[in-house]
Design a protein around this motif. Structure first.
Motif, PDB file in Angstrom:
ATOM      1  N   TYR A 155       0.935  -1.531   0.029  1.00 22.78           N
ATOM      2  CA  TYR A 155      -0.001   0.005  -0.003  1.00 22.78           C
ATOM      3  C   TYR A 155       0.804   1.275  -0.030  1.00 22.78           C
ATOM      4  O   TYR A 155       0.433   2.266  -0.875  1.00 22.78           O
ATOM      5  CB  TYR A 155      -1.064  -0.131   1.121  1.00 22.78           C
ATOM      6  CG  TYR A 155      -1.717   1.406   1.128  1.00 22.78           C
ATOM      7  CD1 TYR A 155      -2.759   1.638   0.579  1.00 22.78           C
ATOM      8  CD2 TYR A 155      -1.251   2.247   2.125  1.00 22.78           C
ATOM      9  CE1 TYR A 155      -3.615   2.781   0.685  1.00 22.78           C
ATOM     10  CE2 TYR A 155      -1.880   3.453   2.214  1.00 22.78           C
ATOM     11  CZ  TYR A 155      -3.016   3.731   1.657  1.00 22.78           C
ATOM     12  OH  TYR A 155      -3.704   4.831   1.608  1.00 22.78           O
ATOM     13  N   VAL A 156       1.929   1.323   1.056  1.00 29.46           N
ATOM     14  CA  VAL A 156       2.573   2.770   0.893  1.00 29.46           C
ATOM     15  C   VAL A 156       3.600   2.974  -0.162  1.00 29.46           C
ATOM     16  O   VAL A 156       3.865   3.934  -0.728  1.00 29.46           O
ATOM     17  CB  VAL A 156       3.288   2.653   2.347  1.00 29.46           C
ATOM     18  CG1 VAL A 156       2.472   2.653   3.471  1.00 29.46           C
ATOM     19  CG2 VAL A 156       4.412   1.444   2.307  1.00 29.46           C
ATOM     20  N   ASP A 157       4.001   1.566  -0.890  1.00 22.37           N
ATOM     21  CA  ASP A 157       4.764   1.860  -2.030  1.00 22.37           C
ATOM     22  C   ASP A 157       3.888   2.432  -3.007  1.00 22.37           C
ATOM     23  O   ASP A 157       4.571   3.409  -4.168  1.00 22.37           O
ATOM     24  CB  ASP A 157       5.459   0.477  -2.406  1.00 22.37           C
ATOM     25  CG  ASP A 157       6.608   0.230  -1.569  1.00 22.37           C
ATOM     26  OD1 ASP A 157       7.297   1.037  -0.771  1.00 22.37           O
ATOM     27  OD2 ASP A 157       7.086  -1.014  -1.337  1.00 22.37           O
ATOM     28  N   ALA A 158       2.630   1.901  -3.351  1.00 20.96           N
ATOM     29  CA  ALA A 158       1.786   2.257  -4.310  1.00 20.96           C
ATOM     30  C   ALA A 158       1.464   3.609  -4.067  1.00 20.96           C
ATOM     31  O   ALA A 158       1.179   4.463  -5.158  1.00 20.96           O
ATOM     32  CB  ALA A 158       0.784   1.445  -4.375  1.00 20.96           C
ATOM     33  N   LYS A 159       0.866   4.211  -2.808  1.00 21.17           N
ATOM     34  CA  LYS A 159       0.008   5.331  -2.688  1.00 21.17           C
ATOM     35  C   LYS A 159       1.062   6.541  -2.409  1.00 21.17           C
ATOM     36  O   LYS A 159       0.569   7.750  -2.202  1.00 21.17           O
ATOM     37  CB  LYS A 159      -0.904   5.165  -1.536  1.00 21.17           C
ATOM     38  CG  LYS A 159      -2.051   3.872  -1.965  1.00 21.17           C
ATOM     39  CD  LYS A 159      -2.683   4.607  -3.058  1.00 21.17           C
ATOM     40  CE  LYS A 159      -3.886   3.557  -3.383  1.00 21.17           C
ATOM     41  NZ  LYS A 159      -4.826   4.094  -4.507  1.00 21.17           N
ATOM     42  N   TYR A 160       2.188   6.334  -1.821  1.00 19.53           N
ATOM     43  CA  TYR A 160       3.015   7.436  -1.430  1.00 19.53           C
ATOM     44  C   TYR A 160       3.393   8.225  -2.630  1.00 19.53           C
ATOM     45  O   TYR A 160       3.863   7.699  -3.796  1.00 19.53           O
ATOM     46  CB  TYR A 160       4.313   7.008  -0.806  1.00 19.53           C
ATOM     47  CG  TYR A 160       5.455   7.969  -0.581  1.00 19.53           C
ATOM     48  CD1 TYR A 160       5.189   9.087   0.293  1.00 19.53           C
ATOM     49  CD2 TYR A 160       6.417   8.460  -1.449  1.00 19.53           C
ATOM     50  CE1 TYR A 160       6.200   9.941   0.360  1.00 19.53           C
ATOM     51  CE2 TYR A 160       7.311   9.261  -1.311  1.00 19.53           C
ATOM     52  CZ  TYR A 160       7.213  10.320  -0.386  1.00 19.53           C
ATOM     53  OH  TYR A 160       8.014  11.524  -0.294  1.00 19.53           O
ATOM     54  N   LYS A 161       3.524   9.456  -2.591  1.00 20.66           N
ATOM     55  CA  LYS A 161       3.998  10.560  -3.573  1.00 20.66           C
ATOM     56  C   LYS A 161       4.550  11.645  -2.886  1.00 20.66           C
ATOM     57  O   LYS A 161       4.388  12.103  -1.555  1.00 20.66           O
ATOM     58  CB  LYS A 161       3.008  10.825  -4.412  1.00 20.66           C
ATOM     59  CG  LYS A 161       1.877  11.614  -3.870  1.00 20.66           C
ATOM     60  CD  LYS A 161       0.614  11.995  -4.842  1.00 20.66           C
ATOM     61  CE  LYS A 161      -0.481  12.842  -4.182  1.00 20.66           C
ATOM     62  NZ  LYS A 161      -1.655  13.183  -5.052  1.00 20.66           N
ATOM     63  N   PRO A 162       5.862  12.114  -3.487  1.00 21.98           N
ATOM     64  CA  PRO A 162       6.457  13.383  -2.695  1.00 21.98           C
ATOM     65  C   PRO A 162       5.713  14.516  -2.929  1.00 21.98           C
ATOM     66  O   PRO A 162       4.638  14.541  -3.892  1.00 21.98           O
ATOM     67  CB  PRO A 162       7.868  13.484  -3.836  1.00 21.98           C
ATOM     68  CG  PRO A 162       7.460  12.586  -5.033  1.00 21.98           C
ATOM     69  CD  PRO A 162       6.599  11.584  -4.603  1.00 21.98           C
ATOM     70  N   ASP A 163       5.894  15.502  -2.095  1.00 20.11           N
ATOM     71  CA  ASP A 163       5.045  16.907  -1.875  1.00 20.11           C
ATOM     72  C   ASP A 163       3.774  16.725  -1.796  1.00 20.11           C
ATOM     73  O   ASP A 163       2.917  17.508  -2.370  1.00 20.11           O
ATOM     74  CB  ASP A 163       5.725  17.597  -3.051  1.00 20.11           C
ATOM     75  CG  ASP A 163       7.164  18.044  -3.414  1.00 20.11           C
ATOM     76  OD1 ASP A 163       7.785  18.252  -2.198  1.00 20.11           O
ATOM     77  OD2 ASP A 163       7.620  17.867  -4.258  1.00 20.11           O
ATOM     78  N   MET A 164       3.439  15.541  -0.905  1.00 17.87           N
ATOM     79  CA  MET A 164       1.807  15.690  -0.703  1.00 17.87           C
ATOM     80  C   MET A 164       1.475  16.777   0.075  1.00 17.87           C
ATOM     81  O   MET A 164       2.144  17.521   0.695  1.00 17.87           O
ATOM     82  CB  MET A 164       1.494  14.322   0.160  1.00 17.87           C
ATOM     83  CG  MET A 164       1.567  12.983  -0.721  1.00 17.87           C
ATOM     84  SD  MET A 164       0.934  11.673   0.201  1.00 17.87           S
ATOM     85  CE  MET A 164       2.128  11.376   1.402  1.00 17.87           C
TER      86      MET A 164
END
Length: 217
Positions: A155-164
């Motif tokens: 989940y975290v690998d798929a959903k993380y994005k920088p500058d949220m």
């Protein structure tokens, strides 16, 4: 002798927790569930707050033996307070993580504790560091830990994005902890979150019945 624990392994015994920290645009969020366990399957407390403030804008999540982690954070607080007085300025987040690393490494034969350290300082802004059992130090944009983390790597690998944004990061952290709680039998209780920015610190508590649900229980 059994000891209260909040980590994935203590003295070879599987125990439970879920901790994380995530950078967003302008700040960082650090969070955890609220359970502590003995022997890997017996939940001894549902109301442990694993987020420890070691300086004004620096927090750490504790993992491992609860008693050992509390002893290390107490020593770290003292050293950071002294450092701040000597330097006449707030300590850097990396300095806090480095102190925790040295304490873990120098006492690795006697103490079982690891940490996620997160905070904000004027030199580098928001930062996240992992201090593992034994004293390894890593800087990361986000990190997760504890037995519950094994269920949410995808989940975290798929959903993380920088500058949220702050709101996106809060939802990301809440969803990740909720998913871990839903799968790990010794992660649970409420979700504790701390939002750290240049403007200050905000505590957020999400009760168990208010967490998002992704499957039928």
């Amino acid at each position: 002798m059994d000891r209260h624990s909040t980590n994935s392994k203590v003295n070879g015994v599987s125990t439970g927790t879920t901790i994380l920290a995530v950078k967003f645009n302008g700040g960082v969020i650090i969070g955890s569930d609220s359970r502590a366990s003995i022997g890997g399957s017996f939940v001894s407390s549902k109301v442990i707050n694993k987020l420890i403030q070691v300086h004004d804008r620096i927090f750490c999540c504790i993992a491992g033996s609860l008693a050992d982690a509390q002893a290390i954070t107490k020593m770290a607080k003292f050293q950071l307070s002294l450092h701040s007085i000597q330097m006449e300025s707030p300590p850097l987040v990396k300095a806090a993580a480095s102190i925790l690393k040295e304490l873990c490494y120098n006492n690795k034969e006697e103490l079982q504790a690891g940490f996620i350290t997160a905070g904000w300082d004027r030199k580098k802004g928001p930062q996240v560091y992992t201090v593992s059992l034994g004293g390894m130090l890593l800087s990361q944009p986000f990190t997760i830990g504890g037995s519950g983390s094994t269920y949410i790597y995808g989940y975290v690998d798929a959903k993380y994005k920088p500058d949220m944004s702050r709101e996106e990061c809060l939802q990301f952290a809440t969803n990740a902890l909720s998913l871990a709680i839903g799968r790990d039998n010794v992660s649970g209780g409420v979700v504790h979150l701390v939002v750290i920015t240049e403007d200050g610190v905000e505590h957020v508590v999400v009760p168990g019945d208010k967490l998002p649900r992704f499957h039928d229980e």
